[in-house]
Scaffold this motif. Structure first.
Motif, PDB file in Angstrom:
ATOM      1  N   LEU A 216       0.754  -1.341   0.135  1.00 29.02           N
ATOM      2  CA  LEU A 216      -0.064  -0.081  -0.029  1.00 29.02           C
ATOM      3  C   LEU A 216       1.015   1.391   0.022  1.00 29.02           C
ATOM      4  O   LEU A 216       1.898   1.325   0.798  1.00 29.02           O
ATOM      5  N   MET A 217       0.604   1.954  -0.881  1.00 24.42           N
ATOM      6  CA  MET A 217       1.354   3.520  -1.036  1.00 24.42           C
ATOM      7  C   MET A 217       0.400   4.538  -0.885  1.00 24.42           C
ATOM      8  O   MET A 217      -0.785   4.788  -1.634  1.00 24.42           O
ATOM      9  N   ALA A 218       0.817   5.481   0.035  1.00 21.98           N
ATOM     10  CA  ALA A 218       0.214   6.623   0.220  1.00 21.98           C
ATOM     11  C   ALA A 218       0.808   7.919  -0.561  1.00 21.98           C
ATOM     12  O   ALA A 218       2.061   8.126  -0.243  1.00 21.98           O
ATOM     13  N   ARG A 219       0.357   8.543  -1.371  1.00 22.51           N
ATOM     14  CA  ARG A 219       0.846   9.838  -2.001  1.00 22.51           C
ATOM     15  C   ARG A 219       0.108  10.877  -1.991  1.00 22.51           C
ATOM     16  O   ARG A 219      -1.224  10.919  -2.183  1.00 22.51           O
ATOM     17  N   CYS A 220       0.609  12.003  -1.649  1.00 18.71           N
ATOM     18  CA  CYS A 220       0.343  13.405  -1.563  1.00 18.71           C
ATOM     19  C   CYS A 220      -0.228  14.108  -2.871  1.00 18.71           C
ATOM     20  O   CYS A 220       0.780  14.148  -3.725  1.00 18.71           O
ATOM     21  N   ARG A 221      -1.311  14.013  -3.426  1.00 19.55           N
ATOM     22  CA  ARG A 221      -1.614  14.451  -4.579  1.00 19.55           C
ATOM     23  C   ARG A 221      -1.716  15.994  -4.990  1.00 19.55           C
ATOM     24  O   ARG A 221      -1.159  16.539  -5.909  1.00 19.55           O
ATOM     25  N   ARG A 222      -2.315  16.751  -3.733  1.00 16.69           N
ATOM     26  CA  ARG A 222      -2.408  18.044  -3.736  1.00 16.69           C
ATOM     27  C   ARG A 222      -2.104  18.726  -2.215  1.00 16.69           C
ATOM     28  O   ARG A 222      -2.589  17.962  -1.420  1.00 16.69           O
ATOM     29  N   ILE A 223      -1.830  19.962  -2.355  1.00 18.70           N
ATOM     30  CA  ILE A 223      -1.583  20.426  -1.214  1.00 18.70           C
ATOM     31  C   ILE A 223      -2.099  21.939  -1.308  1.00 18.70           C
ATOM     32  O   ILE A 223      -1.822  22.561  -2.268  1.00 18.70           O
ATOM     33  N   TYR A 224      -3.179  22.137  -0.457  1.00 17.27           N
ATOM     34  CA  TYR A 224      -4.016  23.336  -0.382  1.00 17.27           C
ATOM     35  C   TYR A 224      -3.477  24.367   0.795  1.00 17.27           C
ATOM     36  O   TYR A 224      -3.769  23.964   1.865  1.00 17.27           O
ATOM     37  N   ALA A 225      -2.532  25.218   0.543  1.00 21.05           N
ATOM     38  CA  ALA A 225      -1.983  26.003   1.681  1.00 21.05           C
ATOM     39  C   ALA A 225      -2.171  27.452   1.294  1.00 21.05           C
ATOM     40  O   ALA A 225      -2.590  27.991   0.187  1.00 21.05           O
ATOM     41  N   HIS A 226      -1.688  28.310   2.319  1.00 23.16           N
ATOM     42  CA  HIS A 226      -1.590  29.851   2.174  1.00 23.16           C
ATOM     43  C   HIS A 226      -2.810  30.393   2.326  1.00 23.16           C
ATOM     44  O   HIS A 226      -2.974  31.639   1.589  1.00 23.16           O
ATOM     45  N   ALA A 227      -3.993  29.964   2.514  1.00 18.25           N
ATOM     46  CA  ALA A 227      -5.417  30.355   2.276  1.00 18.25           C
ATOM     47  C   ALA A 227      -5.920  30.779   3.740  1.00 18.25           C
ATOM     48  O   ALA A 227      -7.043  31.482   3.533  1.00 18.25           O
ATOM     49  N   HIS A 228      -5.119  30.353   4.765  1.00 23.01           N
ATOM     50  CA  HIS A 228      -5.989  30.710   6.113  1.00 23.01           C
ATOM     51  C   HIS A 228      -5.018  31.459   7.217  1.00 23.01           C
ATOM     52  O   HIS A 228      -3.834  31.068   7.157  1.00 23.01           O
ATOM     53  N   ASP A 229      -5.428  32.504   7.660  1.00 21.57           N
ATOM     54  CA  ASP A 229      -4.572  33.399   8.470  1.00 21.57           C
ATOM     55  C   ASP A 229      -4.901  32.580  10.064  1.00 21.57           C
ATOM     56  O   ASP A 229      -3.734  33.009  10.681  1.00 21.57           O
ATOM     57  N   TYR A 230      -5.793  32.179  10.118  1.00 18.73           N
ATOM     58  CA  TYR A 230      -6.125  31.616  11.687  1.00 18.73           C
ATOM     59  C   TYR A 230      -6.184  30.062  11.407  1.00 18.73           C
ATOM     60  O   TYR A 230      -6.161  29.553  10.349  1.00 18.73           O
ATOM     61  N   HIS A 231      -6.533  29.395  12.629  1.00 15.65           N
ATOM     62  CA  HIS A 231      -6.220  27.899  12.474  1.00 15.65           C
ATOM     63  C   HIS A 231      -7.609  27.378  11.947  1.00 15.65           C
ATOM     64  O   HIS A 231      -8.675  27.720  12.274  1.00 15.65           O
ATOM     65  N   ILE A 232      -7.282  26.268  11.062  1.00 15.00           N
ATOM     66  CA  ILE A 232      -8.487  25.809  10.522  1.00 15.00           C
ATOM     67  C   ILE A 232      -9.024  24.842  11.587  1.00 15.00           C
ATOM     68  O   ILE A 232      -8.417  23.786  12.075  1.00 15.00           O
ATOM     69  N   ASN A 233     -10.365  24.918  11.604  1.00 11.87           N
ATOM     70  CA  ASN A 233     -11.284  23.922  12.508  1.00 11.87           C
ATOM     71  C   ASN A 233     -12.017  23.077  11.647  1.00 11.87           C
ATOM     72  O   ASN A 233     -12.467  21.999  12.540  1.00 11.87           O
ATOM     73  N   SER A 234     -12.470  23.207  10.508  1.00 14.55           N
ATOM     74  CA  SER A 234     -13.285  22.160   9.893  1.00 14.55           C
ATOM     75  C   SER A 234     -12.916  22.228   8.218  1.00 14.55           C
ATOM     76  O   SER A 234     -12.403  23.108   7.593  1.00 14.55           O
ATOM     77  N   ILE A 235     -13.034  21.016   8.013  1.00 14.89           N
ATOM     78  CA  ILE A 235     -13.079  20.735   6.149  1.00 14.89           C
ATOM     79  C   ILE A 235     -14.027  19.679   6.041  1.00 14.89           C
ATOM     80  O   ILE A 235     -14.827  19.029   6.961  1.00 14.89           O
ATOM     81  N   SER A 236     -14.980  19.884   4.753  1.00 16.14           N
ATOM     82  CA  SER A 236     -16.013  19.306   4.590  1.00 16.14           C
ATOM     83  C   SER A 236     -16.224  19.116   3.187  1.00 16.14           C
ATOM     84  O   SER A 236     -16.256  20.112   2.479  1.00 16.14           O
ATOM     85  N   ASN A 237     -16.482  17.666   2.792  1.00 13.35           N
ATOM     86  CA  ASN A 237     -16.669  17.518   1.487  1.00 13.35           C
ATOM     87  C   ASN A 237     -18.324  17.898   0.888  1.00 13.35           C
ATOM     88  O   ASN A 237     -19.018  17.993   1.605  1.00 13.35           O
ATOM     89  N   ASN A 238     -18.310  18.382  -0.417  1.00 12.76           N
ATOM     90  CA  ASN A 238     -19.313  18.719  -0.951  1.00 12.76           C
ATOM     91  C   ASN A 238     -19.912  17.351  -1.692  1.00 12.76           C
ATOM     92  O   ASN A 238     -19.182  16.436  -2.051  1.00 12.76           O
ATOM     93  N   SER A 239     -21.477  17.330  -1.726  1.00 12.12           N
ATOM     94  CA  SER A 239     -21.947  16.073  -2.426  1.00 12.12           C
ATOM     95  C   SER A 239     -21.674  16.060  -3.991  1.00 12.12           C
ATOM     96  O   SER A 239     -22.259  15.073  -4.298  1.00 12.12           O
ATOM     97  N   ASP A 240     -21.421  17.315  -4.479  1.00 13.86           N
ATOM     98  CA  ASP A 240     -20.872  17.100  -5.873  1.00 13.86           C
ATOM     99  C   ASP A 240     -19.808  16.303  -6.221  1.00 13.86           C
ATOM    100  O   ASP A 240     -19.444  16.061  -7.500  1.00 13.86           O
ATOM    101  N   GLY A 241     -18.891  16.077  -5.073  1.00 15.41           N
ATOM    102  CA  GLY A 241     -17.469  15.206  -5.345  1.00 15.41           C
ATOM    103  C   GLY A 241     -16.571  16.030  -6.150  1.00 15.41           C
ATOM    104  O   GLY A 241     -15.591  15.412  -6.067  1.00 15.41           O
ATOM    105  N   GLU A 242     -16.781  17.236  -6.215  1.00 15.82           N
ATOM    106  CA  GLU A 242     -15.731  18.111  -6.828  1.00 15.82           C
ATOM    107  C   GLU A 242     -15.270  19.359  -6.145  1.00 15.82           C
ATOM    108  O   GLU A 242     -14.047  19.396  -6.521  1.00 15.82           O
ATOM    109  N   THR A 243     -15.855  19.759  -5.063  1.00 11.96           N
ATOM    110  CA  THR A 243     -15.451  20.917  -4.062  1.00 11.96           C
ATOM    111  C   THR A 243     -15.639  20.410  -2.796  1.00 11.96           C
ATOM    112  O   THR A 243     -15.934  19.485  -2.115  1.00 11.96           O
ATOM    113  N   PHE A 244     -14.876  21.264  -1.644  1.00 16.67           N
ATOM    114  CA  PHE A 244     -14.969  21.191  -0.283  1.00 16.67           C
ATOM    115  C   PHE A 244     -14.706  22.537   0.090  1.00 16.67           C
ATOM    116  O   PHE A 244     -13.959  23.477  -0.553  1.00 16.67           O
TER     117      PHE A 244
END
Length: 510
Positions: A216-244
C-alpha cells in the motif's frame, strides 16, 4: 382495550428499545501505568461513506487507516447471499491497513509562529479505480491523499551474480569508496572482486522484471496552503464530489479538489476593526444532499444556514438557529458554555446536531424557533464551572455524531465516558458507556425520566434529561477531567461507534 390503552401500546411500540452496547475491538490499548506520548494521542476519527474503512489522525501528524474484514466472508453476489441459511448479523470488525505521515511540524518565519503537525480533521472523498482518497488538515495546510496498492517489481534472471555486480540498481555495498569503483557506460559499477568466468558466459539471458508482492502506497496528490490566517477548525466535502470547504475562526473558503493554488472566500466575519469582533466560526459542514447549502456554527451558540446561490460572498444567512437565554440566568460563563464545538447534518439533511459544553441539541432546518430536542450532558458540572475555567477544561471541544438512521445521537464526556441518546418520538434512551473493554462497568443503562409525547420532532420542542450524575460512579467518585473523550464517529449504516480515549481506539456495536 380502551382507547387510552391502545394509544399507550402504540407509543411503546413506536419508540425503539435502548441498544445493548458491547465491546468489539481496541487498537493501541495501554497497559497499566504506561505513559502515553503526546504525539500518539488521537485527534480525529472518520468513517468513509461505505463504512468499510476508518481513518484516525493523531497529534504527531500521522494518519492510520483501518479496513473492515468481516464482510469478506460473504464475498459474492447479493442474490447468493439472500439464499444463505445463516443470519448476517455479525458486527463490524476492522484490521490495521496502513499508515503514513501526513503533516510535519513547520515554522512560519514571517509570523514567528510554530505550526504543529496535529491532524485536526480527516474527510474521505469518493474512491475510484480501487484507490482511496482522503483530505487531512492541520492548523494551516490541507492535503489530498491517494492510497492504493502498488506492485513491487524486481529484476531477476540475470547472467551475473546479483550480489557481485550491479547495473542500474542501487549500491548494495556501502563500504566501497568512490575511488575504488569501476564505472561502466550505463551508469552502474562493477565491484573490484568481480571476474568473468573462464571462456565467458555460455549464453546471454535478458533480465526479467517480476512482481513479487503488493504494498500500500500513500501519495500526496495536492497541497492546499496559504489560504488561512487563522487555525483551520473544519473541512467538509461537497455532495458534488468536486469541491470542499475549509473554515477557520473568521473565514470559510471554497476549494476545487483539482485546483490547489486558488480558493474562493465565501464567508468572512472579520470586522473592519478587530476590537468589534464578538464571535468566531467554530465548525462548518456541507449539506449531505444539496451542493449549494452549508451550515456553520459560532462561539455565541448560533448556527447559520447559507445558500451559495444567493451571492458570491455569503455574508447573509438564509436561516439562523439559536436558543434565547433567560436573562435572569446569565453569568460570566454563559457565553463560554454556549459556544458550539461541533455540528453534524443527519443523513437525510433535515436535521442538524450541535454540541456545546453542556448539551447536545437537535435542530430541524425547517424550524428556526429553537431546537426540537435538547440532551443534557454536563448539567451536573454547572456548580463546578469556576474550577473548570481555572483548569481550562471549560474550553474542551467535544464532537458529536448521529446514527445512519437518525434515531440516535452520541457525544463524549470526561472520565473517558460517552453518551448515547435516542432522539425519536417517545424515546427515553440515555445510555452512559465507558471507553474500555467493559463499556457498561459501573454505568449500565442510565435511567432517564419518561418523556411526554408531544407530537413529531418537526413540530414541537422536546427536552430529554438523562441522569444528573453523569461522571459520578456508583461509589460517588467525581469526573476525571484529565481523561476526556473528545472524538468519536458512528458507522454510516450500522450501530457501531468508534471513539478515541487518548492513544487508544475503541470500537463498540449493538
Amino acid at each position: 382495550m380502551s382507547n387510552g390503552g391502545a394509544k399507550a401500546a402504540v407509543a411503546s411500540v413506536g419508540a425503539p428499545q435502548p441498544l445493548d452496547w458491547k465491546f468489539s475491538q481496541v487498537f493501541g490499548e495501554r497497559t497499566a501505568g504506561e505513559e502515553v506520548q503526546e504525539v500518539d494521542i488521537i485527534s480525529a476519527i472518520e468513517f468513509d461513506g461505505t463504512g468499510d474503512h476508518l481513518a484516525t489522525g493523531d497529534r504527531g501528524g500521522r494518519v492510520v487507516l483501518f479496513e473492515r474484514t468481516d464482510t469478506r466472508d460473504y464475498a459474492g453476489h447479493w442474490r447468493d447471499l439472500e439464499k444463505m441459511d445463516y443470519p448476517m448479523n455479525r458486527h463490524p470488525e476492522f484490521r490495521y491497513k496502513t499508515e503514513f505521515q501526513s503533516h510535519e511540524p513547520e515554522f512560519d518565519y514571517l509570523k514567528s509562529l510554530e505550526i504543529e503537525e496535529k491532524i485536526n480533521k480527516i474527510r474521505w472523498c469518493q474512491s475510484a479505480n480501487g484507490a482511496l482518497f482522503l483530505l487531512s488538515t492541520n492548523d494551516k495546510t490541507i492535503k489530498f491523499w491517494k492510497v492504493q496498492e502498488k506492485k513491487v517489481k524486481k529484476v531477476c534472471d540475470m547472467n551475473m551474480d546479483s550480489s557481485k555486480a550491479m547495473g542500474n540498481g542501487p549500491i548494495v555495498d556501502s563500504s566501497i569508496s568512490t575511488s575504488s569503483k569501476q564505472f561502466i557506460e550505463n551508469g552502474g559499477y562493477i565491484r573490484n572482486d568481480f571476474s568473468f568466468p573462464t571462456g565467458g558466459f555460455p549464453s546471454l539471458r535478458l533480465p526479467v522484471v517480476t512482481s513479487l508482492e503488493t504494498n500500500l502506497m500513500a501519495r500526496c496528490r495536492r497541497i492546499y496552503a496559504h489560504a488561512h490566517d487563522y487555525h483551520i477548525n473544519s473541512i467538509s466535502n461537497n455532495s458534488d464530489g468536486e469541491t470542499f470547504i475549509s473554515a477557520d475562526d473568521l473565514r470559510i473558503n471554497l476549494w476545487n479538489l483539482e485546483i490547489s493554488n486558488q480558493s474562493f472566500n465565501i464567508v468572512d466575519v472579520k470586522p473592519a476593526n478587530m476590537e468589534d469582533l464578538t464571535e468566531v466560526i467554530t465548525s462548518a459542514e456541507f449539506h449531505p444532499k444539496h451542493c449549494n447549502m452549508l451550515a456553520y456554527s459560532s462561539s455565541k451558540g448560533s448556527i447559520r444556514l447559507i445558500d451559495m446561490r444567493q451571492s458570491a460572498l455569503c455574508d447573509t444567512h438564509s436561516k439562523l438557529f439559536e436558543e434565547q437565554d433567560d436573562p435572569g440566568t446569565r453569568s460570566f460563563f454563559t457565553e463560554i458554555i454556549a459556544s458550539i464545538s461541533d455540528i453534524k447534518f443527519a443523513n437525510d439533511g433535515r436535521h442538524i446536531l450541535s454540541r456545546d459544553y453542556m448539551t447536545l441539541k437537535l435542530w430541524d432546518i425547517n424550524m428556526d424557533s429553537g431546537p426540537v430536542a435538547t440532551f443534557q450532558v454536563h448539567e451536573h458540572l454547572r456548580p463546578k464551572l469556576c474550577d473548570l475555567y481555572e483548569n481550562d477544561s471549560i474550553f474542551d471541544k467535544f464532537e458529536c455524531c448521529l446514527s445512519g438512521d437518525g434515531l440516535r445521537v452520541a457525544t463524549g464526556s470526561y472520565s473517558n465516558l460517552f453518551r448515547v441518546f435516542g432522539c425519536s418520538e417517545g424515546s427515553a434512551e440515555a445510555t452512559t458507556l465507558e471507553a474500555s473493554k467493559n463499556p457498561t462497568r459501573g454505568q449500565g443503562q442510565t435511567s432517564s425520566r419518561p418523556c411526554r409525547s408531544l407530537g413529531s420532532l418537526s413540530g414541537v420542542v422536546r427536552r430529554v434529561k438523562g441522569a444528573d450524575n453523569l461522571g459520578v460512579d456508583a461509589n460517588g467518585n467525581t469526573s476525571d477531567f484529565t481523561t476526556k473523550l473528545l472524538h468519536l464517529a458512528w458507522h454510516p449504516t450500522e450501530n457501531s461507534i468508534a471513539c478515541a480515549a487518548s492513544n487508544s481506539l475503541y470500537m463498540y456495536y449493538a
